[in-house]
Write an enzyme that holds these catalytic residues in place. Structure first.
Site, PDB file in Angstrom:
ATOM      1  N   GLY A  45      25.055 -18.899  23.448  1.00  0.00           N
ATOM      2  CA  GLY A  45      24.608 -17.527  23.147  1.00  0.00           C
ATOM      3  C   GLY A  45      25.692 -16.538  23.528  1.00  0.00           C
ATOM      4  N   GLY A 105      25.685 -12.756  22.239  1.00  0.00           N
ATOM      5  CA  GLY A 105      24.455 -11.963  22.331  1.00  0.00           C
ATOM      6  C   GLY A 105      24.601 -10.845  23.355  1.00  0.00           C
ATOM      7  CE1 TYR A 131      12.844 -14.378  25.334  1.00  0.00           C
ATOM      8  CE2 TYR A 131      11.613 -12.560  26.297  1.00  0.00           C
ATOM      9  CZ  TYR A 131      12.778 -13.288  26.184  1.00  0.00           C
ATOM     10  OH  TYR A 131      13.876 -12.927  26.894  1.00  0.00           O
ATOM     11  CE  LYS A 173      13.586 -16.231  28.198  1.00  0.00           C
ATOM     12  NZ  LYS A 173      14.891 -16.907  28.150  1.00  0.00           N
TER      13      LYS A 173
HETATM   14  N1  SER Z   1      14.653  -7.775  26.715  1.00  0.00           N
HETATM   15  C1  SER Z   1      13.720  -8.809  26.399  1.00  0.00           C
HETATM   16  C2  SER Z   1      12.856  -8.425  25.273  1.00  0.00           C
HETATM   17  O1  SER Z   1      12.509  -7.268  25.187  1.00  0.00           O
HETATM   18  C3  SER Z   1      12.878  -9.099  27.608  1.00  0.00           C
HETATM   19  O2  SER Z   1      13.370 -10.212  28.236  1.00  0.00           O
HETATM   20  O3  SER Z   1      12.496  -9.249  24.506  1.00  0.00           O
END
Ligand code: SER
Length: 328
Positions: free
Chosen positions: A9, A12, A140, A144
Site C-alpha cells: 500500500g 496510499g 471495514y 479490522k
Molecule cells: N480514515 C479511515 C476511514 O475513514 C478510518 O480508519 O475509513
C-alpha cells in the site's frame, strides 16, 4: 543485520509519507515499495511487483530482497469497504493473513494498521478505553477486529513480532484523499484552494478523532523501534492526537481565509459510519509502553495543510483562484 523493509500500500495515504521517512532513516536501497495505486511521477526508490492477496508473489519478494520488516498498509477503507464488502474481506483479511504467515516462516517484524473503525455504536464514545467493546457495523471495521485478533493469535501461538495502531482519521497532503469517512478533512483543503468552497459529506457537528500524518508516521516508527518487551498490546494500540468537527475545522480555516464557505450535505452512508465511531480516544497505554506523544494541534495542522497542498498543486500546474483573503 541491515534492515530490508517491504511497504505494501506504498502509494496510499500513509505509504506516501511513510516510504520517504523510511528511506531517509534506512536508505533508499533498503526500502521496497509495493502498491497498486498510480505511482507518482516524482517517486524515487525501489519498486517491487506483486499483490497482497497472492502469497506466492509476496514470498518471492521476501526471499529475493531478504526482507526482515514489513509495513503492511494495503487495504480498503470504510467507504470503499461498503461499496465492495467481499473485496474488503479479501484484501484486508486474506492480505494480512498472507503477511502473517510469511512473518512466521521468515521471522519478519510486521506493522499493520487497525483503525478507530474497530469500534462501533456500543463502544463508549468519549475517551474510548484500550480494552472495550468491539462491535463495528462496517465491513471495514469487521476486517479490522478480525485483523487485530489474527495479529494477537500469530504472536501468542508463534511469537510473530507484529505491532499495530488503531489509526484515527489521518490528514496529509502528499497522497490524494481516498475512500474514507474521515477524509472530508483532506477534501476540504482541496475545496478551499480550488474553489474557496467545500460541500461536506458529514454533518457540521460530526466529531471524530483525527491526526496529522507526521504524527502518525512518527508514532508508527516509534512503535516499530520499541523493544519487544515493552509491547504489552498485541491486538492494536489506541492512538490519538486531536479531535474536531467539520465546523471547528472550517472555523480554523476561516481564520486564514475569511471568505471560505463550507456547506453541509451529509451523505447517509458516511454520516452513519461517522456516528458509529468514537469522538475521542484514550491512548495512555501507548504513552506508557513506548512513549507516544502527539505534536500537531488543529491550528498547526491547518496551517501546514494549506501551505503544503498549495505548493503541491502549484508544482502540478493546477491553477489556484485568487486568494484575496489569505493571511499566512
Ligand atoms: N480514515 C479511515 C476511514 O475513514 C478510518 O480508519 O475509513
Amino acid at each position: 543485520m541491515a534492515k530490508k523493509i517491504l511497504v505494501t500500500g506504498a502509494f496510499g495515504l500513509v505509504g506516501s509519507d511513510l516510504v520517504p521517512a523510511l528511506q531517509k532513516k534506512y536508505g533508499k536501497a533498503n526500502v521496497f515499495a509495493l502498491g497498486n495505486k498510480t505511482i507518482p511521477k516524482d517517486f524515487s526508490g525501489q519498486l517491487v511487483k506483486g499483490s497482497v492477496v497472492d502469497k506466492t508473489s509476496l514470498e518471492r519478494i521476501v526471499k529475493s530482497r531478504k526482507i526482515n520488516e514489513v509495513y503492511h498498509l494495503a487495504g480498503l477503507l470504510s467507504v470503499g469497504g461498503e461499496k465492495n464488502p467481499a473485496l474488503a474481506w479479501e484484501v484486508n483479511v486474506q492480505g494480512l493473513r498472507n503477511v502473517l504467515e510469511l512473518a512466521r516462516d521468515y521471522k519478519l517484524r510486521v506493522f499493520w494498521p487497525s483503525s478507530i473503525a474497530a469500534f462501533g455504536p456500543t463502544t463508549p464514545k468519549k475517551m474510548t478505553p484500550q480494552n472495550t467493546i468491539l462491535e463495528p457495523t462496517t465491513m471495514y471495521g469487521v476486517t479490522k477486529v478480525t485483523g487485530e485478533l489474527l495479529c494477537q493469535y500469530y504472536f501468542t501461538r508463534w511469537g510473530v513480532d507484529v505491532r499495530s495502531l488503531r489509526y484515527p482519521g489521518l490528514i496529509g497532503y502528499q497522497a490524494p484523499p481516498g475512500d474514507g469517512t474521515t477524509e472530508y478533512s483532506v477534501h476540504i483543503f482541496y475545496g478551499l484552494l480550488k474553489n474557496n468552497t467545500y460541500s461536506c459529506f458529514l454533518k457540521a457537528d460530526a466529531r471524530l478523532p483525527m491526526m496529522y500524518i507526521d504524527d502518525a508516521i512518527r508514532g508508527t516508527m516509534l512503535l516499530m523501534q520499541a523493544p519487544s518487551k515493552n509491547i504489552s498490546i498485541r491486538t492494536s494500540y489506541n492512538f490519538a492526537a486531536i479531535n474536531f468537527t467539520p465546523k471547528e475545522l472550517t472555523a480554523e480555516i476561516k481564520k486564514l481565509y475569511p471568505a471560505f464557505v463550507c456547506t453541509y450535505k451529509p451523505d447517509p452512508v458516511k454520516q452513519a459510519i461517522a456516528e458509529s465511531w468514537p469522538q475521542s480516544i484514550d491512548d495512555t497505554v501507548a504513552a506508557k509502553d513506548w512513549g507516544w506523544k502527539p505534536e500537531f494541534a488543529l491550528q498547526k495542522l491547518t496551517n501546514i495543510m494549506i501551505k503544503g497542498l498549495k505548493q503541491k498543486l502549484a508544482s502540478k500546474g493546477e491553477a489556484l483562484p485568487a486568494q484575496a483573503g489569505f493571511r499566512s
